[in-house]
Design an enzyme around this catalytic site. Structure first.
Site, PDB file in Angstrom:
ATOM      1  N   TYR A  27      84.166  21.258  20.578  1.00  0.00           N
ATOM      2  CA  TYR A  27      82.870  20.591  20.708  1.00  0.00           C
ATOM      3  C   TYR A  27      81.887  21.532  21.400  1.00  0.00           C
ATOM      4  O   TYR A  27      80.710  21.584  21.051  1.00  0.00           O
ATOM      5  CB  TYR A  27      83.020  19.302  21.519  1.00  0.00           C
ATOM      6  CG  TYR A  27      83.857  18.268  20.812  1.00  0.00           C
ATOM      7  CD1 TYR A  27      83.299  17.445  19.840  1.00  0.00           C
ATOM      8  CD2 TYR A  27      85.219  18.135  21.098  1.00  0.00           C
ATOM      9  CE1 TYR A  27      84.061  16.501  19.189  1.00  0.00           C
ATOM     10  CE2 TYR A  27      85.980  17.196  20.447  1.00  0.00           C
ATOM     11  CZ  TYR A  27      85.411  16.379  19.496  1.00  0.00           C
ATOM     12  OH  TYR A  27      86.173  15.451  18.847  1.00  0.00           O
ATOM     13  N   ASN A  50      79.013  10.322  12.308  1.00  0.00           N
ATOM     14  CA  ASN A  50      78.799  10.990  11.020  1.00  0.00           C
ATOM     15  C   ASN A  50      78.783   9.956   9.900  1.00  0.00           C
ATOM     16  O   ASN A  50      79.663   9.101   9.823  1.00  0.00           O
ATOM     17  CB  ASN A  50      79.870  12.056  10.792  1.00  0.00           C
ATOM     18  CG  ASN A  50      81.155  11.483  10.257  1.00  0.00           C
ATOM     19  OD1 ASN A  50      81.273  11.175   9.089  1.00  0.00           O
ATOM     20  ND2 ASN A  50      82.122  11.320  11.122  1.00  0.00           N
ATOM     21  N   CYS A  58      84.998  16.418  10.498  1.00  0.00           N
ATOM     22  CA  CYS A  58      84.983  16.078  11.916  1.00  0.00           C
ATOM     23  C   CYS A  58      86.390  16.146  12.497  1.00  0.00           C
ATOM     24  O   CYS A  58      86.571  16.250  13.693  1.00  0.00           O
ATOM     25  CB  CYS A  58      84.393  14.681  12.097  1.00  0.00           C
ATOM     26  SG  CYS A  58      84.989  13.494  10.894  1.00  0.00           S
ATOM     27  N   HIS A  59      87.393  16.143  11.622  1.00  0.00           N
ATOM     28  CA  HIS A  59      88.773  16.198  12.101  1.00  0.00           C
ATOM     29  C   HIS A  59      89.149  17.625  12.510  1.00  0.00           C
ATOM     30  O   HIS A  59      90.180  17.854  13.114  1.00  0.00           O
ATOM     31  CB  HIS A  59      89.704  15.691  11.006  1.00  0.00           C
ATOM     32  CG  HIS A  59      89.764  16.567   9.813  1.00  0.00           C
ATOM     33  ND1 HIS A  59      88.963  16.378   8.702  1.00  0.00           N
ATOM     34  CD2 HIS A  59      90.516  17.661   9.568  1.00  0.00           C
ATOM     35  CE1 HIS A  59      89.245  17.324   7.824  1.00  0.00           C
ATOM     36  NE2 HIS A  59      90.161  18.121   8.320  1.00  0.00           N
ATOM     37  N   GLU A  87      97.015  21.114   8.050  1.00  0.00           N
ATOM     38  CA  GLU A  87      96.305  22.385   7.893  1.00  0.00           C
ATOM     39  C   GLU A  87      96.905  23.467   8.789  1.00  0.00           C
ATOM     40  O   GLU A  87      96.349  24.542   8.950  1.00  0.00           O
ATOM     41  CB  GLU A  87      94.823  22.164   8.232  1.00  0.00           C
ATOM     42  CG  GLU A  87      94.196  21.145   7.286  1.00  0.00           C
ATOM     43  CD  GLU A  87      92.673  21.143   7.428  1.00  0.00           C
ATOM     44  OE1 GLU A  87      92.147  21.967   8.164  1.00  0.00           O
ATOM     45  OE2 GLU A  87      92.046  20.300   6.766  1.00  0.00           O
TER      46      GLU A  87
END
Length: 93
Positions: A27, A50, A58-59, A87
């Site tokens: 952030y 969002n 956003c993840h 990921e």
DNA sequence: CACATGACCTAAC
DNA sequence: TGTTAGGCCATGT
């Protein structure tokens, strides 16, 4: 597709879309990218508000401590964790 | 305009 | 190393 909202939110969402697959940003980093290193809180707010979750990664935004933070979009923090693990950005053990 | 909220960060104990 | 307190910013009521 054009995002609509406050200048701040638009800046944040734009930065989020710049995050490539398999990478995560804090952030604070996003805050610095938009020119307000101390607005880490407001950044988190923009992510939480969002308008199009699938359009904004956003993840891929985590805390500076390495924590996940949160996820108000869908599924909750659990879904976010799952995505990060998928990921290979978050340790599964 | 003032108060309250939130997915934060840093410093201090 | 873990917890507590204060500060900081944007948004909504």
């Amino acid at each position: 597709m054009k995002l609509v909202g406050t200048e701040f939110q638009v800046k944040v969402w734009s930065e989020l879309q710049k995050i490539p697959y398999g990478e995560v940003r804090t952030y604070k980093q996003i805050a610095e990218s938009i020119g307000s290193p101390k607005s880490s809180r407001a950044v988190a707010n923009a992510c939480a508000k969002n308008p199009h979750p699938p359009l904004i990664p956003c993840h891929r935004v985590v805390r500076s401590d390495g924590g996940l933070g949160g996820y108000s979009a869908h599924g909750g923090t659990s879904e976010k964790m799952k995505l990060l693990i998928k990921e290979s950005v978050f340790p599964s053990d």
